[in-house]
Design an enzyme around this catalytic site. Sequence first.
Site, PDB file in Angstrom:
ATOM      1  N   ARG A 104       0.845  -1.200   0.000  1.00 26.90           N
ATOM      2  CA  ARG A 104       0.000   0.000   0.000  1.00 26.90           C
ATOM      3  C   ARG A 104       0.877   1.245   0.000  1.00 26.90           C
ATOM      4  NH1 ARG A 104      -5.401  -0.205   0.592  1.00 26.90           N
ATOM      5  NH2 ARG A 104      -6.212  -2.292   0.969  1.00 26.90           N
ATOM      6  N   THR A 108      -1.166   7.542  -0.536  1.00 26.54           N
ATOM      7  CA  THR A 108      -2.520   7.437  -1.083  1.00 26.54           C
ATOM      8  C   THR A 108      -3.325   6.299  -0.452  1.00 26.54           C
ATOM      9  OG1 THR A 108      -1.881   5.902  -2.825  1.00 26.54           O
ATOM     10  CG2 THR A 108      -1.638   8.249  -3.293  1.00 26.54           C
ATOM     11  N   ASP A 200       3.999 -13.702  12.870  1.00 30.60           N
ATOM     12  CA  ASP A 200       4.157 -13.285  11.478  1.00 30.60           C
ATOM     13  C   ASP A 200       4.524 -14.503  10.643  1.00 30.60           C
ATOM     14  OD1 ASP A 200       5.724 -12.405   9.034  1.00 30.60           O
ATOM     15  OD2 ASP A 200       5.086 -10.447   9.789  1.00 30.60           O
ATOM     16  N   ASP A 203       7.834 -14.227   8.486  1.00 29.38           N
ATOM     17  CA  ASP A 203       9.053 -14.308   9.297  1.00 29.38           C
ATOM     18  C   ASP A 203       9.306 -15.732   9.777  1.00 29.38           C
ATOM     19  OD1 ASP A 203       9.684 -11.655   9.013  1.00 29.38           O
ATOM     20  OD2 ASP A 203       8.814 -11.026  10.901  1.00 29.38           O
TER      21      ASP A 203
END
Length: 209
Positions: A104, A108, A200, A203
């Site tokens: 992302r 914006t 995660d 990871d």
Amino acid sequence: MGNVHVLDHPLIQHKLSYIRDKNTGTKEFRELVDEVAMLMAFEITRDLPLEETTIETPVTTTNTKVLAGKKIGLIPILRAGLGMVDGMLKLIPAARVGHVGLYRDPETLKPVEYYIKLPSDIEERELIVIDPMLATGGSANDAIQSLKNRGAKNIRLMCLIAAPEGVEVIKEAHPDVDIYLAALDEKLDDHAYIVPGLGDAGDRLFGTK
């Protein structure tokens, strides 16, 4: 209408417990994710259509069944989705694999594709978008929209675990997409981590921090 399927097979649930365990190291974590992906592939392909064919056994000629209809495309979301591809290919070796990488834009907040490579015939394929975690739903939503923008019509989403918030995002944005999970977890915390979750996934798969 897209439905949510929690695949509660005992082997999936057993292995998921070890995937969640913080003491499970990278090698074992990777192997367990691979195994669960294969078991989930078994469940997710349960409704694939069959057609009759004729073969010769060593004894006689007989009518038997083979897969019919749409071909499969596996679309892992980079990078954690890569950890589930090999397990699925063990069961569906003829599947084509595409890759979607998104981030992302911090200014914006719009999704930016930094990498996308897909089979040329995605509009004819049954596509399975793969990501171990469905947290906020942002990445999966963007990936599914990228596929639809390129002509994809039949899409399923497969994740190890999901938060209710992410599921709702996908159901609202893509009501035609079925979601397959090994577990639907409790919630997202203040840092958008799934609780109880598994940390995660990227990871833990790749040994990074």
